[in-house]
Write a protein that holds these residues in place. Sequence first.
Motif, PDB file in Angstrom:
ATOM      1  N   ILE A 100       7.153  64.941 -78.342  1.00 13.13           N
ATOM      2  CA  ILE A 100       7.774  64.264 -79.492  1.00 13.13           C
ATOM      3  C   ILE A 100       8.788  65.191 -80.156  1.00 13.13           C
ATOM      4  N   TYR A 101       8.417  66.474 -80.337  1.00 15.15           N
ATOM      5  CA  TYR A 101       9.375  67.457 -80.858  1.00 15.15           C
ATOM      6  C   TYR A 101      10.641  67.456 -80.001  1.00 15.15           C
ATOM      7  N   ASP A 102      10.454  67.505 -78.695  1.00 11.91           N
ATOM      8  CA  ASP A 102      11.593  67.600 -77.785  1.00 11.91           C
ATOM      9  C   ASP A 102      12.461  66.350 -77.839  1.00 11.91           C
ATOM     10  N   TRP A 103      11.827  65.170 -77.923  1.00 11.55           N
ATOM     11  CA  TRP A 103      12.583  63.911 -77.953  1.00 11.55           C
ATOM     12  C   TRP A 103      13.487  63.863 -79.180  1.00 11.55           C
ATOM     13  N   PHE A 104      12.948  64.219 -80.331  1.00 11.85           N
ATOM     14  CA  PHE A 104      13.760  64.211 -81.552  1.00 11.85           C
ATOM     15  C   PHE A 104      14.775  65.348 -81.559  1.00 11.85           C
ATOM     16  N   SER A 105      14.420  66.485 -80.973  1.00  6.56           N
ATOM     17  CA  SER A 105      15.351  67.614 -80.920  1.00  6.56           C
ATOM     18  C   SER A 105      16.599  67.248 -80.139  1.00  6.56           C
ATOM     19  N   ARG A 106      16.435  66.486 -79.069  1.00  9.28           N
ATOM     20  CA  ARG A 106      17.597  66.062 -78.281  1.00  9.28           C
ATOM     21  C   ARG A 106      18.539  65.184 -79.095  1.00  9.28           C
ATOM     22  N   LYS A 110      15.332  66.702 -87.207  1.00 10.52           N
ATOM     23  CA  LYS A 110      14.241  67.601 -87.541  1.00 10.52           C
ATOM     24  C   LYS A 110      12.948  66.803 -87.750  1.00 10.52           C
ATOM     25  N   VAL A 111      11.821  67.388 -87.338  1.00  9.45           N
ATOM     26  CA  VAL A 111      10.534  66.701 -87.374  1.00  9.45           C
ATOM     27  C   VAL A 111       9.487  67.582 -88.052  1.00  9.45           C
ATOM     28  N   VAL A 112       8.680  66.969 -88.912  1.00 11.14           N
ATOM     29  CA  VAL A 112       7.510  67.639 -89.483  1.00 11.14           C
ATOM     30  C   VAL A 112       6.303  66.765 -89.168  1.00 11.14           C
ATOM     31  N   THR A 113       5.343  67.331 -88.452  1.00 11.77           N
ATOM     32  CA  THR A 113       4.172  66.560 -88.052  1.00 11.77           C
ATOM     33  C   THR A 113       3.002  66.806 -88.995  1.00 11.77           C
ATOM     34  N   ASN A 114       2.091  65.848 -89.034  1.00 12.34           N
ATOM     35  CA  ASN A 114       0.835  65.974 -89.776  1.00 12.34           C
ATOM     36  C   ASN A 114      -0.288  65.909 -88.744  1.00 12.34           C
ATOM     37  N   MET A 115      -0.717  67.085 -88.285  1.00 13.38           N
ATOM     38  CA  MET A 115      -1.709  67.142 -87.211  1.00 13.38           C
ATOM     39  C   MET A 115      -2.989  66.384 -87.575  1.00 13.38           C
ATOM     40  N   HIS A 116      -3.427  66.512 -88.817  1.00 14.45           N
ATOM     41  CA  HIS A 116      -4.686  65.904 -89.241  1.00 14.45           C
ATOM     42  C   HIS A 116      -4.654  64.381 -89.119  1.00 14.45           C
ATOM     43  N   SER A 117      -3.452  63.813 -89.128  1.00 11.49           N
ATOM     44  CA  SER A 117      -3.321  62.356 -89.117  1.00 11.49           C
ATOM     45  C   SER A 117      -3.715  61.715 -87.793  1.00 11.49           C
ATOM     46  N   VAL A 118      -3.882  62.506 -86.733  1.00 13.45           N
ATOM     47  CA  VAL A 118      -4.353  61.951 -85.466  1.00 13.45           C
ATOM     48  C   VAL A 118      -5.689  62.564 -85.059  1.00 13.45           C
ATOM     49  N   ASP A 119      -6.369  63.176 -86.014  1.00 11.92           N
ATOM     50  CA  ASP A 119      -7.715  63.710 -85.785  1.00 11.92           C
ATOM     51  C   ASP A 119      -8.706  62.581 -86.051  1.00 11.92           C
ATOM     52  N   ASN A 239       2.246  59.442 -89.570  1.00 13.18           N
ATOM     53  CA  ASN A 239       2.859  60.063 -90.759  1.00 13.18           C
ATOM     54  C   ASN A 239       3.870  61.128 -90.368  1.00 13.18           C
ATOM     55  N   LEU A 240       4.680  60.836 -89.358  1.00 17.66           N
ATOM     56  CA  LEU A 240       5.695  61.768 -88.872  1.00 17.66           C
ATOM     57  C   LEU A 240       6.901  61.725 -89.821  1.00 17.66           C
ATOM     58  N   VAL A 241       7.287  62.877 -90.368  1.00 16.81           N
ATOM     59  CA  VAL A 241       8.426  62.954 -91.279  1.00 16.81           C
ATOM     60  C   VAL A 241       9.629  63.466 -90.507  1.00 16.81           C
ATOM     61  N   ILE A 242      10.717  62.697 -90.523  1.00 18.57           N
ATOM     62  CA  ILE A 242      11.933  63.103 -89.824  1.00 18.57           C
ATOM     63  C   ILE A 242      13.075  63.237 -90.830  1.00 18.57           C
TER      64      ILE A 242
END
Length: 331
Positions: A100-106, A110-119, A239-242
């Motif tokens: 996902i980082y790579d897809w948006f980087s292309r 910019k991406v900020v992930t919330n790891m806890h949101s998929v726990d 909750n992915l912030v772009i």
Amino acid sequence: MAIFRCNKCGHLQEEPDGRLGETVACPKCTNQAPVYSALFFIGKLLDKYFEAQREIVRLKEPSERTADSSSQSSTAQTLLNEIDFSNTDQLASELQHGPIYDWFSRKQIKVVTNMHSVDTTGFFDEVAVGIGHNLPALKEVLERIRWAQQKEYSSVTIHLAKKSEEDTRAITAFCQQLYDFSFVAKCFHNRQENSIRLIVQTAPAIRRFFSGEWLEWYALMSCLEYTKARQKRFSCARNLVISLQNDESYELDVFMLIDGNLPICIECKTGEFRQNIERYLTLRKRLGIIGKNFIMCISGLSAEHAKGLSAMYDLTFTNEQELPTRLAHIY
């Protein structure tokens, strides 16, 4: 502070702030290069650093991958089949979010992930799935709890006298589940009045869940189960912030990337949604996602209404029950 770095020989030196933005000659090789602000230079450097770190993580695990692509695919699929998506923290990792980082980087986003949101080791996903599967019967319970939390009331009462036997069983079981998983503090069954009284919780996470976050969890779990059934490789985020190039920010409720190149964005609404349609149309275009893959999941929306809205706008409208069907039209 300003910084000059030669693109040809790599010479690096400080420059006066007054030269910011100028193109100057390198004192070593005379190559012409621009003078950058220190913050811009450091930001680019950090982007490269974190990109390299993610690449290292992807190359390391799991243990000693072979160069044989068929073996890699088989191993990945075996691991996928072994994961219990309703009780795992394996999705909450940099490795899982890497594609996902790579897809948006292309796309230079910019991406900020919330790891806890998929726990999913908590109980949010289990309760959300129960709601999504039987929203018509449980909707009143949700609305009463949300209303009580907004008004700072300590309890709500669910009257069952006018409910069908089927709905009464569903509501009773649901309220007991809320108590068992601590979504409510207490649950009293009044046999004489044929009602259930719930003492509400005030924790922020519980408030957010009843305010509409349950639909995000339901959408995520629907995607995971369908993807597992289809035996697809995926990356997922909630909750992915772009941040776009014009510094405009969006929070994506659920984002799936199938096989590293097929994006699916799901925006979840449990209340009014009409004022946001234009905003999501703009976002869809900027992300370069086709309308079929940008889903507006509206709780309780009728199938006929969803079909009409999908015909009017270049977005896909659906309700919680029809979400798996919409996914089936994509992959």
